[in-house]
Design an enzyme around this catalytic site. Sequence first.
Site, PDB file in Angstrom:
ATOM      1  N   ASP A 171       0.851  -1.181   0.000  1.00  0.00           N
ATOM      2  CA  ASP A 171       0.000   0.000   0.000  1.00  0.00           C
ATOM      3  C   ASP A 171       0.886   1.230   0.000  1.00  0.00           C
ATOM      4  O   ASP A 171       2.105   1.117   0.133  1.00  0.00           O
ATOM      5  CB  ASP A 171      -0.979  -0.014   1.191  1.00  0.00           C
ATOM      6  CG  ASP A 171      -0.282  -0.105   2.537  1.00  0.00           C
ATOM      7  OD1 ASP A 171       0.931  -0.403   2.579  1.00  0.00           O
ATOM      8  OD2 ASP A 171      -0.930   0.111   3.575  1.00  0.00           O
ATOM      9  N   PHE A 211       6.160   2.443  -4.653  1.00  0.00           N
ATOM     10  CA  PHE A 211       7.555   2.635  -4.251  1.00  0.00           C
ATOM     11  C   PHE A 211       8.131   3.988  -4.644  1.00  0.00           C
ATOM     12  O   PHE A 211       9.182   4.384  -4.133  1.00  0.00           O
ATOM     13  CB  PHE A 211       8.453   1.503  -4.775  1.00  0.00           C
ATOM     14  CG  PHE A 211       8.048   0.164  -4.256  1.00  0.00           C
ATOM     15  CD1 PHE A 211       8.384  -0.222  -2.973  1.00  0.00           C
ATOM     16  CD2 PHE A 211       7.288  -0.693  -5.027  1.00  0.00           C
ATOM     17  CE1 PHE A 211       7.976  -1.449  -2.466  1.00  0.00           C
ATOM     18  CE2 PHE A 211       6.886  -1.928  -4.535  1.00  0.00           C
ATOM     19  CZ  PHE A 211       7.228  -2.302  -3.253  1.00  0.00           C
ATOM     20  N   TYR A 219       3.000   4.671   0.830  1.00  0.00           N
ATOM     21  CA  TYR A 219       3.721   5.141   2.012  1.00  0.00           C
ATOM     22  C   TYR A 219       2.764   5.934   2.898  1.00  0.00           C
ATOM     23  O   TYR A 219       2.004   6.781   2.400  1.00  0.00           O
ATOM     24  CB  TYR A 219       4.883   6.049   1.614  1.00  0.00           C
ATOM     25  CG  TYR A 219       5.960   5.388   0.788  1.00  0.00           C
ATOM     26  CD1 TYR A 219       6.721   4.343   1.301  1.00  0.00           C
ATOM     27  CD2 TYR A 219       6.232   5.817  -0.511  1.00  0.00           C
ATOM     28  CE1 TYR A 219       7.728   3.751   0.546  1.00  0.00           C
ATOM     29  CE2 TYR A 219       7.234   5.230  -1.272  1.00  0.00           C
ATOM     30  CZ  TYR A 219       7.972   4.195  -0.736  1.00  0.00           C
ATOM     31  OH  TYR A 219       8.966   3.613  -1.487  1.00  0.00           O
ATOM     32  N   HIS A 229       9.227  -8.554   0.518  1.00  0.00           N
ATOM     33  CA  HIS A 229       9.078  -7.114   0.310  1.00  0.00           C
ATOM     34  C   HIS A 229      10.404  -6.412   0.617  1.00  0.00           C
ATOM     35  O   HIS A 229      11.166  -6.864   1.477  1.00  0.00           O
ATOM     36  CB  HIS A 229       7.975  -6.592   1.243  1.00  0.00           C
ATOM     37  CG  HIS A 229       7.508  -5.218   0.941  1.00  0.00           C
ATOM     38  ND1 HIS A 229       8.143  -4.099   1.434  1.00  0.00           N
ATOM     39  CD2 HIS A 229       6.462  -4.769   0.203  1.00  0.00           C
ATOM     40  CE1 HIS A 229       7.505  -3.017   1.009  1.00  0.00           C
ATOM     41  NE2 HIS A 229       6.495  -3.398   0.261  1.00  0.00           N
TER      42      HIS A 229
END
Length: 251
Positions: free
Chosen positions: A69, A82, A71, A202
Amino acid sequence: MDAAQPLAPPVDAGWAAALAEVEPRLRAIAERLEADAVAGRAWLPAPERVLRALELPLEAVRVLVVGQDPYPTPGHPVGLSFAVDRRVRPLPRSLQNVYRELHDDLGIAPPAHGDLSAWAEQGVLLLNRVLTVPAGEAGGHGGRRGMGWEAVTEAAIRALVARRDAAGRAVPLVAILWGAQAQSLLPILEGAEGVDAIASAHPSPLSARRGFFGSRPFSRANAALAARGAAPIDWRIPEDPEAPARLDVGA
């Protein structure tokens, strides 16, 4: 959606058609986000950026990068998984780890900024599994009690898998899945015609050492594209000597 809703619809006709089946879900999400905003419960990213990833035309997607999801730090999320605004310093730790793996994989020096639009311009769809987040609360809009974004992003990815060219052949797609939420899409992707899936931990500092570092997703994606007769991605991210002054919004 009408002008009262806080989300702008996808500008690409292909995505609009692909998401028609989940339009009621999108409207329900928009209504909940609007209610939260009215109640003073801040969420991210800015409304006009929530569906930004889908500005990349459906037919242009060659590589799919799925995260979790956005930041949760105000000023960080820009609607591409990202990525951050190129003025943000310091870069989020997850993005720093992506850059570290990019260097270890392909020898590409990391840029000082976090603008990943150079990837998107080549057909890399930077899509989170969940597209909004409460400010300061990672994961707050996902899961069984979340907003319902998972149904929307699943519909988008099913549309990618279903693409065919003029001769009826599957359009090549490489899916890079980072983290457990992204890997929940594996049943859709594995075994699908024309699709290669690359899954790992991740890049978060909490999990990067448990399978993200050393996973070589960038070179593996290009090898998969080449094997299907498709052009590789140039994963280099250019620096901009005329970039505006840095925007320090925290770690």
